[in-house]
Design an enzyme around this catalytic site. Structure first.
Site, PDB file in Angstrom:
ATOM      1  N   LYS A 111       0.824  -1.425  -0.448  1.00 54.80           N
ATOM      2  CA  LYS A 111      -0.403   0.054  -0.311  1.00 54.80           C
ATOM      3  C   LYS A 111       0.728   1.077  -0.259  1.00 54.80           C
ATOM      4  O   LYS A 111       0.805   2.178  -0.965  1.00 54.80           O
ATOM      5  CB  LYS A 111      -0.743  -0.318   1.086  1.00 54.80           C
TER       6      LYS A 111
ATOM      7  N   SER B 189       1.764  -9.874  -0.623  1.00 55.28           N
ATOM      8  CA  SER B 189       1.606  -8.311  -0.563  1.00 55.28           C
ATOM      9  C   SER B 189       1.454  -7.673   0.051  1.00 55.28           C
ATOM     10  O   SER B 189       1.807  -6.299   0.769  1.00 55.28           O
ATOM     11  CB  SER B 189      -0.519  -8.666  -0.510  1.00 55.28           C
TER      12      SER B 189
ATOM     13  N   GLU C 191     -10.351   7.316   3.284  1.00 55.29           N
ATOM     14  CA  GLU C 191     -10.819   6.230   4.088  1.00 55.29           C
ATOM     15  C   GLU C 191      -9.923   5.514   4.795  1.00 55.29           C
ATOM     16  O   GLU C 191      -9.737   5.018   4.203  1.00 55.29           O
ATOM     17  CB  GLU C 191     -12.407   6.009   3.762  1.00 55.29           C
TER      18      GLU C 191
HETATM   19  C1  LIG Z   1      -5.145  -4.365   1.695  1.00 53.07           C
HETATM   20  C2  LIG Z   1      -4.362  -5.513   1.615  1.00 53.07           C
HETATM   21  C3  LIG Z   1      -4.426  -5.910   0.594  1.00 53.07           C
HETATM   22  C4  LIG Z   1      -6.079  -5.815  -0.568  1.00 53.07           C
HETATM   23  O1  LIG Z   1      -5.632  -4.561  -0.837  1.00 53.07           O
HETATM   24  P1  LIG Z   1      -5.601  -4.697  -3.150  1.00 53.07           P
HETATM   25  O2  LIG Z   1      -6.044  -3.411  -2.932  1.00 53.07           O
HETATM   26  O3  LIG Z   1      -6.455  -5.626  -4.157  1.00 53.07           O
HETATM   27  O4  LIG Z   1      -4.701  -5.037  -3.072  1.00 53.07           O
HETATM   28  C5  LIG Z   1      -4.099  -7.197   0.034  1.00 53.07           C
HETATM   29  N1  LIG Z   1      -2.654  -7.548   0.931  1.00 53.07           N
HETATM   30  C6  LIG Z   1      -2.392  -6.491   1.593  1.00 53.07           C
HETATM   31  C7  LIG Z   1      -1.549  -7.220   2.569  1.00 53.07           C
HETATM   32  C8  LIG Z   1      -3.293  -5.713   2.116  1.00 53.07           C
HETATM   33  O5  LIG Z   1      -3.045  -4.839   3.095  1.00 53.07           O
END
Ligand SMILES: *Cc1c(COP(=O)(O)O)cnc(C)c1O
Length: 402
Positions: free
Chosen positions: A98, A386, A120
């Site tokens: 993010k 992610s 938000e």
């Molecule tokens: C917020 C988040 C997501 C989902 O958000 P996307 O916009 O779909 O990438 C996925 N993995 C993690 C670790 C997150 O913090």
């Protein structure tokens, strides 16, 4: 698909009107038009400025810690008899992808002369990433968060406050993410001149999905040269990512969208099961509708009321997907899979034991596909890891009775 030319269908990037095929656009209240229009007219120009690019790249390197490693997961690969590479977004500052987007957007806000940032947040991850970059730049930060979420996510609320942000409770409706979004939009309408609204995923009215995708596209830009270095070719056979709104996925796919030899897998949260009524599997359950200012696939009742989604992972607990992903789904460019809470939790624990990496529960969904689907021994499969699992420790503890 009537009205869609073949050319339109085969272009997976946004067109000049803000559409991915039939999805996207900007469905916003009249009073928000000037703010969104200012951004639309400027975002590509600003991003192309050498100064902007230089500052963005520098911060990604020195502050976020990029490039994030591309790690060949040997023991995981052995277990599933294929070649699995993990793109380590979990190692970024603040623990997930993010931050790539919030760094980009705070620089954009500064270039547009904005002094006040609003956002938000649901689980608080995007709120923390936004509060972080506001502290970095010395800009005022207001984060809207549902009253219920504030109670559920105390550690992230504390983080935002420590970083100097003001957390404003949304007291209307179900007092969760969608109500926080409404409050943020109301704020932006009232403060059009000095305020930038940082949206946290590849969603929202045009140009947000495209802008967020471009900031996150550093992920696939790096995968290309890292793979080249490690295996002698830029293209894997598969790229895999979990999808909430779809920003880590959009970044992971971006430089491969028009490479037909690279197959794309999108992983959604099935919650307790796609047909259980407690799910967030938008590609199966969703229909065309408008959410957060764009036309996309959306979980809704027959009369268009948004259905409350469910997933054990807060980041995937969203009733829609970004418009790029709706298009990838409809055209068949991406294969969509849904993974239940149980499958994800087990895949997460598996990664801990096999590789010494504790993944975010969102990322565990992407890892769970190897139990569901076979790959060839020579297939190179790149999975977006992610985020890291620190934030999910309580969930893992309760689930596994650790
Ligand atoms: C917020 C988040 C997501 C989902 O958000 P996307 O916009 O779909 O990438 C996925 N993995 C993690 C670790 C997150 O913090």
């Amino acid at each position: 698909m009537e009205g869609m030319t073949k050319e339109n269908m085969m272009n997976y990037n946004v067109n000049e009107k803000g559409y991915y095929g039939e999805f996207g656009g900007a469905f916003i209240p009249e009073m928000l038009y000037p703010n969104v229009e200012e951004l639309r007219q400027n975002y590509l120009k600003v991003m192309a400025e050498p100064d902007f690019k230089k500052e963005f790249d520098q911060l990604l390197k020195d502050y976020v810690g990029r490039p994030s490693p591309l790690y060949f997961a040997k023991r995981l690969s052995e277990k599933y008899n294929t070649k699995i590479y993990l793109k380590r977004e979990d190692l970024n500052h603040t623990g997930a992808h993010k931050i790539n987007n919030t760094i980009g957007q705070i620089l954009m806000a500064k270039r547009l002369g904005k002094t006040r940032i609003i956002a938000e947040t649901g689980a608080g991850q995007h709120g923390v990433a936004t509060a972080t970059v506001c502290a970095l730049m010395g800009l005022e930060c207001i984060v809207y968060m549902g009253e219920i979420d504030i109670a559920r996510q105390a550690p992230n609320v504390a983080r935002m406050k420590m970083l100097g942000a003001t957390v404003v409770p949304a007291l209307s409706g179900s007092r969760t993410l969608k109500d926080a979004t409404n409050e943020a939009i109301r704020d932006w309408i009232n403060n059009p001149v000095n305020t930038h609204y940082i949206i946290g995923s590849a969603i929202g009215p045009h140009p947000y999905p495209d802008m967020v995708t471009r900031f996150q596209s550093v992920i696939s830009e790096e995968i290309k040269w890292q793979l080249k270095e490690q295996i002698g070719r830029e293209n894997p056979d598969y790229v895999v990512a979990c999808i909430g709104g779809g920003s880590n996925a959009a970044g992971t796919y971006y430089h491969y969208l028009h490479e037909p030899d690279v197959k794309i897998i999108a992983v959604e949260a099935a919650g307790l099961g796609v047909d259980s009524g407690e799910s967030a599997a938008t590609s199966v359950l969703g229909h065309e509708g408008v959410i957060h200012g764009c036309k996309t696939l959306l979980m809704q009742t027959k009369d268009g009321q948004i259905t409350e989604p469910y997933s054990i992972s807060a980041g995937l607990d969203y009733p829609g997907v970004g418009p790029m992903h709706a298009h990838l789904c409809k055209t068949g460019r991406a294969e969509f899979m849904s993974i239940t809470d149980d499958q994800a939790m087990n895949a997460g624990l598996d990664l801990c034991k096999l590789e010494g990496i504790i993944p975010a529960i969102e990322s565990s969904h992407a890892l769970a596909i190897f139990e569901e689907r076979t790959f060839k021994p020579d297939d190179v499969v790149v999975v977006s890891l992610s985020g890291r699992g620190d934030k999910d420790l309580q969930n893992y503890i309760e689930y596994f009775k650790i």
